[in-house]
Scaffold this active site. Sequence first.
Site, PDB file in Angstrom:
ATOM      1  CG  HIS A 110      -1.658  -1.236   1.491  1.00  0.00           C
ATOM      2  ND1 HIS A 110      -2.786  -1.569   0.790  1.00  0.00           N
ATOM      3  CD2 HIS A 110      -1.456  -2.242   2.390  1.00  0.00           C
ATOM      4  CE1 HIS A 110      -3.263  -2.718   1.245  1.00  0.00           C
ATOM      5  NE2 HIS A 110      -2.471  -3.144   2.209  1.00  0.00           N
ATOM      6  CG  ASP A 111       1.930   2.503   3.680  1.00  0.00           C
ATOM      7  OD1 ASP A 111       0.769   2.780   3.336  1.00  0.00           O
ATOM      8  OD2 ASP A 111       2.228   2.162   4.834  1.00  0.00           O
TER       9      ASP A 111
END
Length: 322
Positions: free
Chosen positions: A247-248
């Site tokens: 995600h990040d």
Amino acid sequence: MSHPVFADVDTGVDDALALVYLLASPDADLVGIASTAGNVGVDQVCANNLGLLQLCGVAGVPVSRGADGPLHGPLLVDGAHGPTGLGYAELPPATGALTPYDAATAWVRAARDHPGQLIGVATGPLTNLALALRAEPALPTLLRRLVVMGGAYDYRGNTTPVAEWNIGVDPEAAAQVFAAWGAADQLPIVCGLELTHRIAMTPAHLDRLAAVAGSTTNPLLRVLDDALRFYFEFHDKLGHGYLAYLHDPLAAAVALDPELVSTRPATVDVELTGTLTRGMTVVDWTGRWGKEPNVDIGVSVDPDAFFDRFIDRVGAFAARLG
């Protein structure tokens, strides 16, 4: 050309990978890190950030401590990243110190020091950023760009049936941030679960990373391997397969190159009172609320293009560290 970047993180396995990506990128000048309570408590997040900088041989990046928890209510931790936030990985003891000012102040300082140039990337709950907006309401006009990993836009949640983790931890903060950017010329780019779930790392990607680094015993790769092994196992237990959603790191990559994703403007608000839907990011795609768009929602991404860039940059960075 490198661009000043300020990262707000709740480090976390994938936050750590996002920070490494930024440190490995020649077009990024990491000018500050805000530590946010989220995946683990804020003091552990601070230790992770300082230890990661130590591991990467990077000095001079200010790390600031954020709030102990969300704007309202207790901090909820789900254990997805292990007790320390980095799975099975162990970082070297950090010798660096935190800044004497808090994370909200760090946001404001960085924006004022680099007016119109600073790229902000938030990969944790938005508590620090909401507090920064109270101190400097003009913050949206001071930033060149803001990228947020958060939300689920007409998509299932990963914390409740409808809420994504970062938004769900502090819905009030997210609502305040989205509202503040409604009048900004440059809309924030939001990377929700429907986008980040397409960025699925596997052991094969780790093999490619080791090949670029030229070693399987590289100190940085050992930490990443130990962290990701825990993350792989966590996802496997949930039925996703032996993989990890990055995600990040995707948000970090988009912060440096927005063209990695296609976006669509929309108006977003956060449900704060629903018994079953608190933390849900509600999207008005068709203008029924009569409000101007306040975000650019990422709607498509090429996973292969992302992983090629991630592996090339992080692998070369690890090789330089030896």
